[in-house]
Design a protein around this motif. Structure first.
Motif, short mmCIF file in Angstrom:
data_model
loop_
_atom_site.label_atom_id
_atom_site.label_comp_id
_atom_site.label_asym_id
_atom_site.label_seq_id
_atom_site.Cartn_x
_atom_site.Cartn_y
_atom_site.Cartn_z
N ALA A 250 0.83 -1.22 0.28
CA ALA A 250 0.14 0.27 -0.14
C ALA A 250 0.57 1.26 -0.03
O ALA A 250 0.61 2.36 -1.00
N ALA A 251 1.89 1.05 0.87
CA ALA A 251 2.06 2.77 0.48
C ALA A 251 3.61 2.46 -0.50
O ALA A 251 3.84 3.52 -1.17
N ARG A 252 4.45 1.60 -1.06
CA ARG A 252 4.62 1.69 -2.65
C ARG A 252 4.07 2.48 -3.58
O ARG A 252 4.39 3.10 -4.41
N GLY A 253 2.60 1.62 -3.58
CA GLY A 253 1.38 1.58 -4.08
C GLY A 253 1.48 3.24 -4.32
O GLY A 253 1.35 4.00 -5.07
N GLU A 254 1.45 3.88 -3.02
CA GLU A 254 1.07 5.76 -3.45
C GLU A 254 1.70 5.83 -3.70
O GLU A 254 1.91 7.15 -4.49
N PHE A 255 3.10 5.83 -3.36
CA PHE A 255 3.93 6.34 -3.99
C PHE A 255 4.57 6.30 -5.91
O PHE A 255 4.42 6.79 -6.23
N LEU A 256 4.40 5.15 -6.28
CA LEU A 256 4.12 5.00 -7.63
C LEU A 256 3.10 5.52 -8.85
O LEU A 256 3.22 5.65 -9.49
N ASP A 257 1.86 5.66 -7.76
CA ASP A 257 1.10 6.12 -8.72
C ASP A 257 0.99 7.66 -8.58
O ASP A 257 1.11 8.40 -10.05
N HIS A 258 1.76 8.38 -7.76
CA HIS A 258 2.72 9.67 -7.35
C HIS A 258 3.61 9.90 -9.26
O HIS A 258 2.83 10.23 -10.19
N ILE A 259 4.55 8.36 -9.69
CA ILE A 259 5.15 8.20 -10.59
C ILE A 259 4.91 8.57 -11.81
O ILE A 259 4.80 9.07 -12.80
N ALA A 260 3.58 7.70 -11.35
CA ALA A 260 3.32 7.65 -12.25
C ALA A 260 2.08 8.26 -13.52
O ALA A 260 1.97 8.12 -14.88
N HIS A 261 1.94 9.29 -12.62
CA HIS A 261 0.83 10.56 -12.96
C HIS A 261 1.51 11.67 -13.00
O HIS A 261 1.01 12.57 -13.62
N LEU A 262 3.21 11.92 -13.00
CA LEU A 262 4.01 12.89 -13.86
C LEU A 262 3.62 13.69 -14.93
O LEU A 262 3.57 13.15 -15.48
N PRO A 263 3.46 14.92 -14.50
CA PRO A 263 3.42 15.47 -16.50
C PRO A 263 4.29 15.23 -17.44
O PRO A 263 5.56 15.08 -16.78
N ASP A 264 4.08 15.12 -18.22
CA ASP A 264 5.09 14.84 -19.96
C ASP A 264 5.98 13.76 -19.43
O ASP A 264 6.80 13.52 -19.98
N MET A 265 5.09 12.20 -18.71
CA MET A 265 5.66 11.60 -18.39
C MET A 265 5.58 10.60 -19.75
O MET A 265 4.37 10.15 -20.23
N LEU A 266 6.64 9.93 -20.98
CA LEU A 266 6.65 8.62 -21.02
C LEU A 266 6.64 7.48 -20.95
O LEU A 266 6.05 5.80 -21.28
N LEU A 267 7.85 7.09 -20.32
CA LEU A 267 8.41 6.07 -19.11
C LEU A 267 8.83 6.45 -17.79
O LEU A 267 9.84 7.28 -17.86
N ALA A 268 8.58 5.44 -17.11
CA ALA A 268 9.20 5.14 -16.06
C ALA A 268 9.28 4.23 -15.75
O ALA A 268 8.61 2.74 -15.60
#
Length: 489
Positions: free
Chosen positions: A112-130
């Motif tokens: 759950a803690a990891r998912g919160e952080f990865l959700d922010h990463i996945a929704h970074l503006p202008d992101m193509l790949l993380a």
């Protein structure tokens, strides 16, 4: 040709038989134009490239710094919200392979803690790949699920980020298919940026995870493109202004040098001719005077048919004396200071001197009103100019014609006067040679009249230009400096 001459000609070296190739003069202005253009273009392009690279690098570095700060801030904030014992940094939560390594920690809480952080990463503006890498270079999470679990090898930027424990950024214009981690779901359109952001343990010594972000910041790219356009426009404008300014200065300097060289050559020529002419004139004056005196004495004694021959002797001696005076006058230095001269009065005196000849040849004089027009010249020399031009017009028109004296223009600094006749005119070749010393088309002329006109006009800051058409007539355009009236007290 006799035998001796043939032997002498055949014994000449081969080099003496060949025509000597004339060496072309060095064209300073042309060489400067090409060389300076090449140098200025090289410097301008170099400055443009350096400035462009600086803008791109600085913009990318700034974007990478902001991205890294944002991710590290998110990681720190999410850790603070996690109520899991013995967890101090987000890097310790990201590897799912370690979920079972902590039996006292609820795996669901870690996910759950990891998912919160990865959700922010996945929704970074202008992101193509993380991508997120474990220390063993295994992809433990990716926005492209096909990359999860793959080991990335031979990635210099990734190795540098892990080994040097620093943030690494790079920019690309096209996808490198050889790189296993550049597998985009949505391919980039233009420039895209790759950032490696290390996450450390609580001591800040060891890298526990590496976050790789591919971005295509369209707003930043637009700003970079506008900045590059402004840079290259400024470079082009600056190079054009510098080249134009330097070329104009060199053009003026080249013209000045050419004029000075021409004056120097003319001065040397006139000095040499003056010395020679003075010697010849002084040698001729006394014999001419003796011949004329003897002819006058014989004319008083002789009353027979010889009178005509004696008269011819006197007239020819007078003509030779006039030549000598003209020659000395045309070659002497013009050192007279400029004076304020009433143009109309000097012109009237010259026309009055030729009044009988004008009347005899039936030539009509039309002239503009030049009253109160004052120019900078010297009365005697200005009168000589008008006398020479009127004499030329009389000879060109023969019997009948019109002599026009027109004021073409008068400004604050210059006045343009034109003397025109409708005589036989001049050919193109004659016009080209008109101001050459000792060139004349007159029967028995010396060829110094127009030369002296040009020298006198230029001596007092003016100019003389000749316009003529064969069979139509000739105009001499004189440009004078206008004398300024003294300011009233």
């Amino acid at each position: 040709m006799d035998l001796q001459s043939r032997l002498e000609s055949s014994s000449l070296p081969a080099s003496e038989h060949r025509p000597v190739a004339s060496k072309r003069p060095f064209n300073l202005l042309r060489w400067y134009a090409f060389v300076s253009l090449a140098i200025i273009l090289s410097v301008a392009v170099g400055l443009g490239l350096i400035s462009s690279r600086f803008v791109i690098n600085e913009s990318i570095e700034r974007d990478a710094l902001l991205t890294a700060q944002f991710i590290q801030s998110i990681a720190l904030a999410e850790v603070r919200h996690v109520s899991i014992p013995n967890v101090r940094t987000m890097g310790e939560l990201l590897d799912p392979r370690l979920d079972e390594s902590f039996p006292d920690v609820n795996p669901e809480a870690r996910r759950a803690a990891r998912g919160e952080f990865l959700d922010h990463i996945a929704h970074l503006p202008d992101m193509l790949l993380a991508n997120i890498y474990a220390p063993d270079r295994i992809v433990i999470w990716s926005s492209n699920p096909a990359l999860v679990g793959r080991m990335i090898e031979s990635d210099e930027d990734l190795e540098r980020a892990f080994n040097d424990k620093i943030r690494v950024s790079a920019s690309y214009h096209s996808v490198d298919q050889a790189r296993a981690e550049q597998k985009f779901i949505t391919p980039p359109e233009h420039l895209f940026i790759e950032n490696y952001i290390p996450l450390f343990d609580a001591d800040g010594v060891n890298v526990t995870a590496m976050v790789e972000i591919y971005k295509e910041p369209r707003d930043l790219i637009g700003r970079i493109e506008r900045g590059l356009i402004l840079i290259w426009m400024a470079v082009a404008l600056g190079a054009t202004l510098v080249y134009s300014g330097l070329y104009w200065l060199m053009y003026r300097a080249n013209r000045q040098l050419a004029a000075q060289q021409k004056r120097l050559i003319n001065n040397e020529t006139f000095v040499a001719l003056g010395e020679m002419s003075s010697a010849v004139a002084h040698s001729l004056r006394n014999p001419l005077a003796s011949i004329r005196s003897s002819a006058e004495l014989a004319q008083e004694i002789e009353e027979g048919p010889a009178q005509k021959n004696i008269g011819d002797i006197i007239s020819q001696v007078d003509r030779m004396s006039h030549w000598v005076r003209q020659l000395l006058q045309s070659l002497r230095p013009l050192n007279d200071a400029a004076e304020v001269v009433e143009l109309d009065r000097v012109l009237q005196d010259s026309l009055q001197a030729f009044s009988l000849q004008l009347k005899r040849q039936g030539i009509e004089v039309r002239r503009d009103d030049l009253a109160n027009v004052k120019v900078l010249s010297q009365p005697v020399l200005l009168g000589q100019i008008f006398n020479s031009l009127i004499a030329n017009a009389l000879e060109a028109m023969g019997d009948g014609g019109t002599l026009r004296v027109e004021q073409v223009h008068q400004g604050r600094k210059t006045l343009v006067l034109r003397l025109c006749d409708n005589g036989k005119g001049m050919s193109v070749e004659q016009m080209r040679m008109a101001f050459k010393p000792f060139y004349t088309t007159k029967q028995g002329g010396l060829g110094v009249g127009l030369v002296l006109v040009k020298r006198i006009m230029e001596r007092f800051g003016g100019s003389a230009r000749l316009h003529s058409r064969e069979g139509k007539g000739t105009c001499m355009q004189l440009t004078f400096r206008v004398a300024r009236e003294p300011a009233p007290n």
